[in-house]
Write an enzyme that holds these catalytic residues in place. Structure first.
Site, PDB file in Angstrom:
ATOM      1  N   GLU A 278       0.834  -1.200   0.000  1.00  0.00           N
ATOM      2  CA  GLU A 278       0.000   0.000   0.000  1.00  0.00           C
ATOM      3  C   GLU A 278       0.869   1.249   0.000  1.00  0.00           C
ATOM      4  O   GLU A 278       0.470   2.292  -0.518  1.00  0.00           O
ATOM      5  CB  GLU A 278      -0.937   0.003   1.213  1.00  0.00           C
ATOM      6  CG  GLU A 278      -2.043   1.055   1.120  1.00  0.00           C
ATOM      7  CD  GLU A 278      -3.107   0.897   2.181  1.00  0.00           C
ATOM      8  OE1 GLU A 278      -4.155   0.294   1.878  1.00  0.00           O
ATOM      9  OE2 GLU A 278      -2.886   1.370   3.316  1.00  0.00           O
TER      10      GLU A 278
ATOM     11  N   HIS B 141       6.380 -26.864   4.036  1.00  0.00           N
ATOM     12  CA  HIS B 141       5.519 -27.943   3.550  1.00  0.00           C
ATOM     13  C   HIS B 141       4.431 -27.417   2.623  1.00  0.00           C
ATOM     14  O   HIS B 141       3.455 -28.121   2.355  1.00  0.00           O
ATOM     15  CB  HIS B 141       4.910 -28.686   4.741  1.00  0.00           C
ATOM     16  CG  HIS B 141       5.943 -29.285   5.638  1.00  0.00           C
ATOM     17  ND1 HIS B 141       6.465 -30.547   5.448  1.00  0.00           N
ATOM     18  CD2 HIS B 141       6.599 -28.776   6.711  1.00  0.00           C
ATOM     19  CE1 HIS B 141       7.374 -30.801   6.377  1.00  0.00           C
ATOM     20  NE2 HIS B 141       7.473 -29.739   7.153  1.00  0.00           N
TER      21      HIS B 141
ATOM     22  N   LYS C 104     -13.879   1.587  -3.947  1.00  0.00           N
ATOM     23  CA  LYS C 104     -14.863   2.012  -2.941  1.00  0.00           C
ATOM     24  C   LYS C 104     -16.028   2.750  -3.592  1.00  0.00           C
ATOM     25  O   LYS C 104     -17.197   2.520  -3.272  1.00  0.00           O
ATOM     26  CB  LYS C 104     -14.207   2.938  -1.912  1.00  0.00           C
ATOM     27  CG  LYS C 104     -13.322   2.262  -0.898  1.00  0.00           C
ATOM     28  CD  LYS C 104     -12.814   3.304   0.087  1.00  0.00           C
ATOM     29  CE  LYS C 104     -11.901   2.724   1.139  1.00  0.00           C
ATOM     30  NZ  LYS C 104     -11.425   3.762   2.074  1.00  0.00           N
TER      31      LYS C 104
END
Length: 540
Positions: free
Chosen positions: A350, A381, A503
């Site tokens: 960001e 793993h 947004k």
């Protein structure tokens, strides 16, 4: 002068051509590694931490050129401007002063305001921790629910989890961020209203996700029998918009202030960290701040050649802009640091995932790499196969805590052994000759599958013990690394306009999902089809 026309940049391009095929294995060979060894030359300490850079594809000349680039890009100037409170966030016209939240300098113009808010936080936390603060039936608080998103969630959640061994056992801390109701519902199954305190954290107090969850939680309290007149005992707010907090129904005296000169992803040091203070107590929170301040002072005063944030940032640029690495991995070999990678994802991407330079032109080079990670040994793993044998080179930060914070000490040598062995294996690899010996004469077809290219770069950060102070220093190290890289890339590391467009369109789409009719020409055909399917499902 643009970045890729700086003399040091051009020198680094030439230097890259000279060493890109060099092998770390060869550099570490005893005949090529006399005293002082690579490990001795390339291990640095600062702010209570140590960093081993020796398994990176760098030489002494590489570091000299990277430091030269940092100077030519004005890293020192921008660093000093930030600490001085100058407007280093020009697109929003703001200073960037998260460092003032942990500074011990009483001459700072913000010192009085910061200390007053910290004292208010400490007094409130002490009341909650001691049982003096009670809910509407007189019971003590045993659950704290932090509702926020982004910097209002990731930082506090990471710290509370990391320092759980220092937290009071009397109080459980929960974090709710996602607007998906499942996130809040999960927490509601674990708490009861009589013993729950909610901390609503939002700079504007209008954030969609946060206010949706806050309103639902308030409704839940009332449904469970809490009188509206008693809600003030269960809600506090943290915001730069106190009027909106009061409008929500939180008492004025229960409003904690944050300031617009502190960005969300840098805000855990402020009242945004109230959940941290309640969990670990004011004294330990002070230690967290002190550790960060220690790293601040190291960043301000250490020469660039011995400066941990500078070297971390510049080595990252070396891989991103010269080797072309698209991502980098953070692998904390500490379950307590489980949420460090997700915290750093926001901090790094960001901040520096930008295309526009400070002067409004567009970059002609790569900026932020994709940041990702998982604690060790779990990651071994899952994705270490790709790190060892995939064609893509991914630089790695290993974070190792040398002494455990828990009583199961017999586990710890195994954990550290895996961390150090992975860095060695990634560096050494396995040659064809070595693979042939492992496969034996009867399995020649196996050889290509058990060869490892090696030469994979890693940095190992060493933390002596996971304390509030050492964690503060570790977080500040990465904060300042971000500033270094953003300065070199000539971008604004302190805004986040990239979150705005989604947004805005999200509000339009939300209205369409619930409207009686929808104008399908408002959206592209794909989005319109998605809305139609969702509308049909929501009506079932």
């Amino acid at each position: 002068m643009t970045l890729n026309s700086l003399p040091a940049w051009n020198s680094l391009q030439t230097h890259y051509g000279q060493i890109r095929d060099a092998r770390l294995r060869d550099w570490f060979a005893p005949e090529n590694d006399p005293a002082p060894t690579r490990a001795e030359r390339f291990t640095l300490s600062g702010g209570g931490l140590a960093a081993d850079f020796s398994k990176n594809r760098i030489t002494d000349d590489t570091l000299k050129l990277l430091v030269q680039l940092a100077r030519e890009a004005q890293v020192e100037t921008r660093r000093d401007a930030m600490f001085a409170g100058e407007t280093v966030n020009p697109t929003e016209g703001r200073a960037v002063l998260h460092t003032a939240l942990r500074a011990s300098n009483p001459t700072s113009p913000f010192y009085g305001k910061v200390q007053a808010e910290r004292a208010k936080m400490a007094a409130f936390a002490d009341k909650v921790r001691s049982g003096e603060w009670t809910g509407y039936t007189g019971k003590r608080i045993r659950h704290v629910v932090n509702i926020g998103i982004g910097g209002s969630d990731l930082g506090p959640k990471m710290v509370v989890h990391a320092l759980q061994h220092l937290a009071t056992p009397e109080i459980s801390t929960h974090f709710v961020s996602n607007v998906d109701g499942a996130d809040l519902y999960r927490v509601l199954q674990q708490i009861n209203p009589e013993e729950t305190l909610a901390i609503i954290v939002s700079k504007t107090f209008t954030t969609l996700e946060t206010m949706t969850n806050a309103n639902s939680l308030r409704d839940w309290f009332i449904q469970k029998g809490c009188p509206e007149s008693e809600l003030a005992k269960h809600f506090v707010g943290v915001s730069a918009n106190p009027a909106e907090v009061v409008k929500f129904g939180i008492a004025q005296e229960n409003v904690f202030e944050m300031w617009d000169w502190v960005g969300g992803r840098y805000s855990l040091w402020s009242a945004v960290g109230l959940s941290i203070v309640i969990a670990i107590g004011p004294k330990q929170f002070d230690e967290l701040l002190a550790g960060a301040n220690e790293m601040d002072e190291h960043f301000r005063s250490a020469p660039l050649e011995r400066n941990l944030p500078v070297l971390m940032g510049m080595i990252g640029i070396w891989y991103r802009n010269f080797f072309g690495s698209q991502s980098y991995l953070v692998a904390p070999y500490s379950e307590a640091l489980h949420f460090l990678p997700s915290y750093l994802q926001q901090l790094e991407m960001e901040s520096n995932g930008k295309q526009a330079c400070l002067d409004g032109s567009f970059v002609t080079y790569d900026t932020s790499a994709v940041t990702w990670g998982e604690p060790g040994t779990n990651g071994q793993h899952a994705f270490f196969q790709m790190l060892h044998q995939g064609p893509t080179i991914v630089p790695i930060d290993f974070v190792a805590v040398l002494t455990p914070e828990h009583p199961l000490v017999s586990h710890h040598p195994k954990l550290l052994a895996n961390c150090f062995a992975q860095s060695e294996a990634l560096m050494l690899g396995r040659t064809r000759e070595e693979a042939e010996k492992v496969a034996g004469r009867d399995k020649p077809d196996l050889v290509p599958h058990i060869m490892f290219p090696g030469n994979r770069p890693t940095t190992t950060l060493l933390v002596d013990a996971l304390t509030a102070r050492s964690l503060g220093a570790l977080i500040a190290l990465y904060e300042h690394k971000v500033l270094v890289q953003g300065t070199v890339w000539n971008i604004n590391s302190f805004d986040q306009w990239g979150v705005e467009l989604g947004k805005i369109l999200g509000k339009v789409v939300e209205a369409d999902l619930t409207a009686a009719t929808v104008d399908e020409t408002k959206h592209d055909s794909s989005t319109s089809a998605l809305i139609a399917r969702a509308r049909a499902a929501l009506k079932r």
